[in-house]
Design an enzyme around this catalytic site. Structure first.
Site, PDB file in Angstrom:
ATOM      1  N   GLY A 185     -12.290  34.298  12.303  1.00 57.94           N
ATOM      2  CA  GLY A 185     -13.464  34.901  11.681  1.00 57.94           C
ATOM      3  C   GLY A 185     -13.422  36.410  11.644  1.00 57.94           C
ATOM      4  N   TYR A 224     -20.373  33.564  19.834  1.00 59.86           N
ATOM      5  CA  TYR A 224     -18.990  33.214  19.515  1.00 59.86           C
ATOM      6  C   TYR A 224     -18.958  32.421  18.212  1.00 59.86           C
ATOM      7  CZ  TYR A 224     -17.455  34.681  24.200  1.00 59.86           C
ATOM      8  OH  TYR A 224     -17.169  35.403  25.334  1.00 59.86           O
ATOM      9  N   GLU A 225     -17.805  32.413  17.581  1.00 57.48           N
ATOM     10  CA  GLU A 225     -17.621  31.862  16.244  1.00 57.48           C
ATOM     11  C   GLU A 225     -18.015  30.388  16.127  1.00 57.48           C
ATOM     12  OE1 GLU A 225     -13.769  31.344  13.290  1.00 57.48           O
ATOM     13  OE2 GLU A 225     -13.798  32.949  14.761  1.00 57.48           O
ATOM     14  N   SER A 226     -17.862  29.640  17.209  1.00 53.14           N
ATOM     15  CA  SER A 226     -18.117  28.201  17.168  1.00 53.14           C
ATOM     16  C   SER A 226     -19.595  27.839  17.156  1.00 53.14           C
ATOM     17  CB  SER A 226     -17.436  27.520  18.356  1.00 53.14           C
ATOM     18  OG  SER A 226     -17.777  28.179  19.566  1.00 53.14           O
ATOM     19  N   GLY A 227     -20.487  28.818  17.359  1.00 55.85           N
ATOM     20  CA  GLY A 227     -21.915  28.531  17.227  1.00 55.85           C
ATOM     21  C   GLY A 227     -22.807  28.805  18.423  1.00 55.85           C
TER      22      GLY A 227
END
Length: 260
Positions: free
Chosen positions: A130, A50-53
């Protein structure tokens, strides 16, 4: 046969497109539901990012957002967002980008920005996040959304994320490294890009769905492949896993299933 609805058919059909062992960059909402169903059924070794890491997420309930603690808590590791994009995505290490959309056109271009004129929109949508980078750099992209005249439009109000651009070799001319969208999965059918033109054509109809229904719910003159298959109906174990996931999510968040 176990009864199911069109949303369940869409989610199950989308989940089957995710190959076991693939590294998948997941969008929130319908993509997240389908990707996690794949992990729970046909593709247990899929790696969800996921985009948050978080990398290698295995959430027991669907996340409310990319910042949901469930993602970090169940991940194999968590890295900075910059690393997710620069090293993993732009570095060519993402096999599949799984995206939702507010609108899509015949070439798989996505709008999640505005409906209507940009300066005076009828609707202001959540925006890009993103998705533009995912659409540009993932090795391939899958798109999932419900099909209607409002969502499948002849001309987008705004191109947030590029699919196949104007068709043909337009992606290549734009210098985008990924192959672009390779499947659009809806509550009515599955579409894939036609060889050469890269225009999306219907390759599979869900059980009980007619060509007329697809035509009526598409804003352009939709075409059909020479050989249109019938999508395999959801198996009992797929429905069981999906409904259990939705029930856990509803109990945790007080809402039904993280639906977009």
């Amino acid at each position: 046969m176990t009864a199911y609805n069109t949303n369940e058919m869409m989610t199950v059909a989308a989940s089957r497109r995710l190959k076991n062992g693939a590294v998948c960059f997941v969008g929130i909402g319908l993509p997240s539901k389908a990707a996690n169903l794949a992990r729970l059924t046909t593709s247990p070794d899929v790696v969800l990012i996921y985009e948050s890491g978080p990398i290698g997420c295995k959430p027991s309930v669907l996340p409310l957002s990319i910042g949901d603690g469930e993602l970090a808590e169940t991940a194999d590791t968590v890295v900075p967002t910059g690393e997710i994009f620069r090293y993993w995505l732009q570095g060519g290490r993402i096999d599949v980008g799984f995206l939702g959309a507010a609108q899509v056109d015949r070439f798989g271009n996505i709008n999640t920005t505005v409906i209507g004129d940009y300066n005076q929109p009828k609707v202001r949508l959540p925006g890009a996040g993103g998705a533009p980078e995912i659409a540009g750099s993932a090795k391939e992209v899958l798109i999932i959304l419900k099909q209607s005249h409002r969502t499948f439009v002849d001309k987008l109000s705004f191109i947030t994320s590029v699919g196949h651009g104007e068709g043909g070799d337009h992606r290549k001319r734009l210098g985008l490294p990924g192959a672009g969208p390779m499947g659009i999965i809806t509550d009515l059918c599955i579409m894939e890009p036609e060889e050469g033109t890269r225009e999306f054509v219907v390759t599979s109809l869900h059980p009980g769905i007619t060509r007329e229904q697809v035509v009526e719910n598409t804003g352009w003159k939709i075409r059909f492949a020479d050989n249109v298959a019938e999508t395999e109906a959801p198996k009992p174990e797929e429905l069981e896993a999906l409904r259990a996931l939705e029930a856990r999510t509803a109990a945790a968040h007080g809402q039904a299933g993280g639906e977009e």
